[in-house]
Design a protein around this motif. Sequence first.
Motif, mmCIF file in Angstrom:
data_model
loop_
_atom_site.group_PDB
_atom_site.id
_atom_site.type_symbol
_atom_site.label_atom_id
_atom_site.label_comp_id
_atom_site.label_asym_id
_atom_site.label_seq_id
_atom_site.Cartn_x
_atom_site.Cartn_y
_atom_site.Cartn_z
ATOM 1 N N THR A 269 0.830 -1.205 0.000
ATOM 2 C CA THR A 269 0.000 0.000 0.000
ATOM 3 C C THR A 269 0.861 1.249 0.000
ATOM 4 O O THR A 269 0.606 2.189 -0.755
ATOM 5 C CB THR A 269 -0.952 0.009 1.221
ATOM 6 O OG1 THR A 269 -1.812 -1.124 1.140
ATOM 7 C CG2 THR A 269 -1.794 1.267 1.246
ATOM 8 N N PHE B 39 2.309 1.613 -3.483
ATOM 9 C CA PHE B 39 1.299 1.964 -4.482
ATOM 10 C C PHE B 39 0.811 3.402 -4.291
ATOM 11 O O PHE B 39 0.486 4.080 -5.262
ATOM 12 C CB PHE B 39 0.126 1.000 -4.448
ATOM 13 C CG PHE B 39 0.492 -0.421 -4.798
ATOM 14 C CD1 PHE B 39 1.542 -0.715 -5.653
ATOM 15 C CD2 PHE B 39 -0.227 -1.474 -4.262
ATOM 16 C CE1 PHE B 39 1.879 -2.017 -5.966
ATOM 17 C CE2 PHE B 39 0.080 -2.787 -4.576
ATOM 18 C CZ PHE B 39 1.144 -3.060 -5.428
ATOM 19 N N ASP B 40 0.732 3.858 -3.046
ATOM 20 C CA ASP B 40 0.341 5.249 -2.796
ATOM 21 C C ASP B 40 1.306 6.218 -3.469
ATOM 22 O O ASP B 40 0.902 7.291 -3.917
ATOM 23 C CB ASP B 40 0.286 5.540 -1.286
ATOM 24 C CG ASP B 40 -0.973 5.022 -0.624
ATOM 25 O OD1 ASP B 40 -1.978 4.788 -1.336
ATOM 26 O OD2 ASP B 40 -0.957 4.847 0.614
ATOM 27 N N ILE C 141 1.002 5.093 -7.803
ATOM 28 C CA ILE C 141 -0.255 5.080 -8.548
ATOM 29 C C ILE C 141 -1.152 6.216 -8.062
ATOM 30 O O ILE C 141 -1.576 6.211 -6.905
ATOM 31 C CB ILE C 141 -0.978 3.723 -8.387
ATOM 32 C CG1 ILE C 141 -0.061 2.572 -8.821
ATOM 33 C CG2 ILE C 141 -2.274 3.710 -9.179
ATOM 34 C CD1 ILE C 141 -0.601 1.184 -8.512
ATOM 35 N N TYR D 270 -4.523 5.975 -5.660
ATOM 36 C CA TYR D 270 -4.598 4.603 -5.156
ATOM 37 C C TYR D 270 -5.352 4.542 -3.823
ATOM 38 O O TYR D 270 -6.157 3.648 -3.590
ATOM 39 C CB TYR D 270 -3.199 3.990 -4.992
ATOM 40 C CG TYR D 270 -3.254 2.572 -4.493
ATOM 41 C CD1 TYR D 270 -3.526 1.525 -5.356
ATOM 42 C CD2 TYR D 270 -3.067 2.280 -3.137
ATOM 43 C CE1 TYR D 270 -3.611 0.227 -4.900
ATOM 44 C CE2 TYR D 270 -3.155 0.970 -2.679
ATOM 45 C CZ TYR D 270 -3.419 -0.047 -3.561
ATOM 46 O OH TYR D 270 -3.521 -1.339 -3.104
ATOM 47 N N ARG E 26 -9.320 3.772 -2.991
ATOM 48 C CA ARG E 26 -9.933 2.448 -2.833
ATOM 49 C C ARG E 26 -10.186 2.120 -1.372
ATOM 50 O O ARG E 26 -10.951 1.226 -1.051
ATOM 51 C CB ARG E 26 -9.080 1.373 -3.503
ATOM 52 C CG ARG E 26 -7.778 1.096 -2.788
ATOM 53 C CD ARG E 26 -6.817 0.239 -3.598
ATOM 54 N NE ARG E 26 -7.293 -1.065 -3.928
ATOM 55 C CZ ARG E 26 -7.222 -2.130 -3.128
ATOM 56 N NH1 ARG E 26 -6.706 -2.018 -1.941
ATOM 57 N NH2 ARG E 26 -7.675 -3.289 -3.539
ATOM 58 N N THR F 53 -1.363 -4.033 -10.905
ATOM 59 C CA THR F 53 -2.118 -3.417 -9.810
ATOM 60 C C THR F 53 -2.759 -2.118 -10.290
ATOM 61 O O THR F 53 -3.911 -1.831 -9.967
ATOM 62 C CB THR F 53 -1.204 -3.151 -8.603
ATOM 63 O OG1 THR F 53 -0.695 -4.406 -8.146
ATOM 64 C CG2 THR F 53 -1.951 -2.455 -7.485
ATOM 65 N N ARG F 54 -2.036 -1.354 -11.087
ATOM 66 C CA ARG F 54 -2.578 -0.107 -11.649
ATOM 67 C C ARG F 54 -3.794 -0.415 -12.527
ATOM 68 O O ARG F 54 -4.828 0.250 -12.423
ATOM 69 C CB ARG F 54 -1.503 0.615 -12.456
ATOM 70 C CG ARG F 54 -1.947 1.932 -13.048
ATOM 71 C CD ARG F 54 -0.831 2.644 -13.814
ATOM 72 N NE ARG F 54 0.116 3.240 -12.889
ATOM 73 C CZ ARG F 54 1.384 2.833 -12.722
ATOM 74 N NH1 ARG F 54 1.848 1.818 -13.421
ATOM 75 N NH2 ARG F 54 2.178 3.438 -11.871
ATOM 76 N N LEU G 155 -6.789 -1.558 -10.406
ATOM 77 C CA LEU G 155 -7.378 -0.466 -9.637
ATOM 78 C C LEU G 155 -8.585 0.139 -10.348
ATOM 79 O O LEU G 155 -9.540 0.569 -9.710
ATOM 80 C CB LEU G 155 -6.318 0.605 -9.362
ATOM 81 C CG LEU G 155 -6.743 1.801 -8.529
ATOM 82 C CD1 LEU G 155 -7.131 1.366 -7.121
ATOM 83 C CD2 LEU G 155 -5.615 2.822 -8.477
#
Length: 160
Positions: free
Chosen positions: A86, A89-90, A93, A96, A99, A123-124, A127
Amino acid sequence: DSRGPILYEQPRTGRYGTPFNVLKFRSMIATENTDDNRFAEKNDKRVTHVGRFLRRLRLDELPQMWNVLRGEMSLIGPRPEQLEFTSRFDQLIPFYGFRHTLRPGITGWAQVIYGYAASDDQTRAKLEFDFFYIKHMSVWLDLIIYVRTIRTVLIGSGSS
């Protein structure tokens, strides 16, 4: 079929980014190395023989019903991600964290449509399905997700 506990808890990101411990059946070999957080790969050597069976039928997720009863998860929603992922990804992306406006789910639109994401790029892409679900949440969409989840479990497709 390997040493270690049958059940384990893993820190995940919940609603509003609040961490919680998700409960799972252990499907991989137990290791002392807690820094070995990486995506599971197809035919991952860390998966045990029993773990492969559990994953194929999605039985490793069954203990998460306890998380649902505790109010940390729901049956349907974006899957909870490991805290380390997480954080990454924060940074990588855009949006992100949006979600996390919902409780994470045992299954979700992204799970039944896209399946398992094993990279940052996947993952992108996945999403977008989480965002679709957030925008179009309804009883009918949840019903479709339930039916697709049951089909996925019966067929055994998309397991890592």
